[in-house]
Design a protein around this motif. Sequence first.
Motif, mmCIF file in Angstrom:
data_model
loop_
_atom_site.group_PDB
_atom_site.id
_atom_site.type_symbol
_atom_site.label_atom_id
_atom_site.label_comp_id
_atom_site.label_asym_id
_atom_site.label_seq_id
_atom_site.Cartn_x
_atom_site.Cartn_y
_atom_site.Cartn_z
ATOM 1 N N GLU A 1 -13.988 -3.922 7.692
ATOM 2 C CA GLU A 1 -13.446 -5.261 7.425
ATOM 3 C C GLU A 1 -13.676 -6.224 8.591
ATOM 4 O OE1 GLU A 1 -12.233 -6.380 4.465
ATOM 5 O OE2 GLU A 1 -12.986 -4.418 3.896
ATOM 6 N N HIS B 1 0.006 -5.504 9.777
ATOM 7 C CA HIS B 1 -0.437 -4.350 8.994
ATOM 8 C C HIS B 1 -0.816 -3.185 9.927
ATOM 9 C CE1 HIS B 1 -2.264 -2.844 5.100
ATOM 10 N NE2 HIS B 1 -2.584 -1.908 5.977
ATOM 11 N N THR C 1 0.841 -1.218 0.000
ATOM 12 C CA THR C 1 0.000 0.000 0.000
ATOM 13 C C THR C 1 0.872 1.264 0.000
ATOM 14 O OG1 THR C 1 -0.137 0.065 2.411
ATOM 15 C CG2 THR C 1 -1.894 -1.118 1.287
ATOM 16 N N TYR D 1 -6.283 -7.192 0.603
ATOM 17 C CA TYR D 1 -6.190 -8.570 1.093
ATOM 18 C C TYR D 1 -7.014 -9.572 0.287
ATOM 19 C CZ TYR D 1 -2.975 -6.954 4.511
ATOM 20 O OH TYR D 1 -1.853 -6.412 5.081
ATOM 21 N N PRO D 2 -8.254 -9.233 -0.117
ATOM 22 C CA PRO D 2 -8.954 -10.182 -1.006
ATOM 23 C C PRO D 2 -8.146 -10.473 -2.273
ATOM 24 C CG PRO D 2 -10.491 -8.577 -0.164
ATOM 25 C CD PRO D 2 -9.126 -8.125 0.271
ATOM 26 N N TRP E 1 -10.519 0.145 10.130
ATOM 27 C CA TRP E 1 -10.663 -1.292 9.884
ATOM 28 C C TRP E 1 -12.053 -1.815 10.248
ATOM 29 C CZ3 TRP E 1 -7.515 -5.056 7.747
ATOM 30 C CH2 TRP E 1 -6.242 -4.633 7.354
ATOM 31 N N ARG F 1 -15.775 -16.737 -1.406
ATOM 32 C CA ARG F 1 -15.080 -16.863 -2.696
ATOM 33 C C ARG F 1 -14.592 -18.301 -2.893
ATOM 34 N NH1 ARG F 1 -10.152 -16.868 -3.704
ATOM 35 N NH2 ARG F 1 -9.498 -15.928 -1.750
ATOM 36 N N GLU G 1 -7.315 -1.628 2.588
ATOM 37 C CA GLU G 1 -7.138 -3.002 3.058
ATOM 38 C C GLU G 1 -8.278 -3.901 2.556
ATOM 39 O OE1 GLU G 1 -8.498 -0.049 5.980
ATOM 40 O OE2 GLU G 1 -6.572 -0.374 5.032
ATOM 41 N N GLY G 2 -9.451 -3.297 2.372
ATOM 42 C CA GLY G 2 -10.612 -4.047 1.876
ATOM 43 C C GLY G 2 -10.437 -4.513 0.444
ATOM 44 N N LEU H 1 -4.799 -10.286 -2.662
ATOM 45 C CA LEU H 1 -3.633 -11.116 -2.324
ATOM 46 C C LEU H 1 -4.041 -12.568 -2.066
ATOM 47 C CD1 LEU H 1 -1.671 -8.714 0.077
ATOM 48 C CD2 LEU H 1 -0.880 -9.506 -2.141
ATOM 49 N N HIS H 2 -5.147 -12.755 -1.342
ATOM 50 C CA HIS H 2 -5.598 -14.121 -1.025
ATOM 51 C C HIS H 2 -6.041 -14.857 -2.281
ATOM 52 C CE1 HIS H 2 -6.490 -12.559 3.305
ATOM 53 N NE2 HIS H 2 -5.223 -12.783 3.101
ATOM 54 N N LYS I 1 -13.470 -14.212 2.007
ATOM 55 C CA LYS I 1 -12.551 -15.246 1.512
ATOM 56 C C LYS I 1 -13.274 -16.602 1.473
ATOM 57 C CE LYS I 1 -7.935 -17.054 2.551
ATOM 58 N NZ LYS I 1 -6.887 -17.161 3.564
#
Lengths: 111, 223
Positions: free
Chosen positions: B62, B32, A31, A50-51, B59, B87, A46-47, A53-54, B84
Motif C-alpha cells: 500500500e 490502524h 477488520t 480503505y479504498p 503495509w 478514482r 487494508e488494501g 471506506l473512502h 484514491k
Amino acid sequence: MKNSQLYKGSLNTIIMKLLEENGKMYGYEITQKVKAITQGELLITEGALYPALHKLEAEGILDVEIEKVDNRLRKYYKLTEKGTTETVNRLSELEDFIRNMQTLVNPKLEF
Amino acid sequence: MKLTTQQIEQIEETLVLNGIRYDDIKLELTDHIASEIEGKTSIEGVSFEVAFYEIFENWKEELRPSTSHWVGLINSSPKIVLDKWVRITKQLQLKALLIALVPTLFFAYFLNGKLNKFDYTLSIQIFKTVCLAISLSIIIFKFLIFKSKIKTSFSLYFNKNSTVFFIYLIFYGLGFIPIKLSIWDYETSVFFILLLSFLFMYSIFCLKLAYQHLQFVKKLKLS
C-alpha cells in the motif's frame, strides 16, 4: 481477503451492515469485527478496506468523526441518513443474491 | 500494551518517509498500524520493534510509490494515495463530461439556427464572466488551503487538478484565448460549448475537493 473474488462485491455492504449495528467504527475495528464474526475465515486487508471506506465517504454514504483516543487521533466512520436508507436496499439485494446462489448451487428440481 | 507517544511518532515518521504526508490518510494509517502493533504485542508477546517491522512489511504494498497516466506519470505517490486520486479523477471527468453534454446537445438540436449575432456576442460575454468567476473561486480556495497549513489528500487532488484548468479559465476569461462561438461556424461553436461546459463542471467539482479539505481541517480542530 480470503476467496477475494467472491467477497469483493459484498465488501461495501458488509461495512455498511457493521456500521448499522455498531453506530460508529474505525478501520482496524472493522477488520477485527469481521475476523471475529467469521471466526477468522474472512480477513479484510487494508488494501481492500480503505479504498472501500473512502469510496463510501465520497458517495455520501459515510460521514467521518475525528476523536483523540489515548495518545493519537482516530477517524471514526458512521452512516449518514442516505447511508442508512442505502444499507436497507443493499442488504435486501445481497439477501436476494444469496438466495439465488443457494438455489443455483443446490437446486431442488420439481417436475 | 498501549503505545507511548514516542512510539506513535515513530510510526508517523515512517509513514511520512514513505510519502504519506497527507493528514487525513496519515492519522488513519497511524491509528490502524498502532492498533495492529498493540494487538500483536499483547497477543503474541513480541516486542514493539518486532511488531513494528512485521506490520510495516504487510503495509509495503500500500505504501509502494505508484504512478498512473490518469493523473500524470510525473505524480508518483504511495499506492493508497494514488488509487484514491485516480478514482476521484475518473469520476470527476466522467461526471463533468456527461453534464457538459446537456448544454451542448441542447444547443446542437434546439438552438442551432435560432440565435442571432447578438445572442452569440452575449453568450461569449456570459462564458467569459463564468470563467473569471470560477478562476476567482479557485484562487480563494487555494488561499484558504494555504492558510490552513495542513496537507490532506483533498488539497493534493484539488491543487493538482485545478491548476491547469485555472490557466485555461483565466485565459478565456480575460480574452487571451478567443472563445470561438460564431453564427457562421456551427461545428466550432458546438466544440467550444462542450469544451467550456466541461471546463466549468470539472473546475466546480474540483472546488468541492477544496471544500472537503476545509471540512476535514474543521473536524481536526474540533477533535
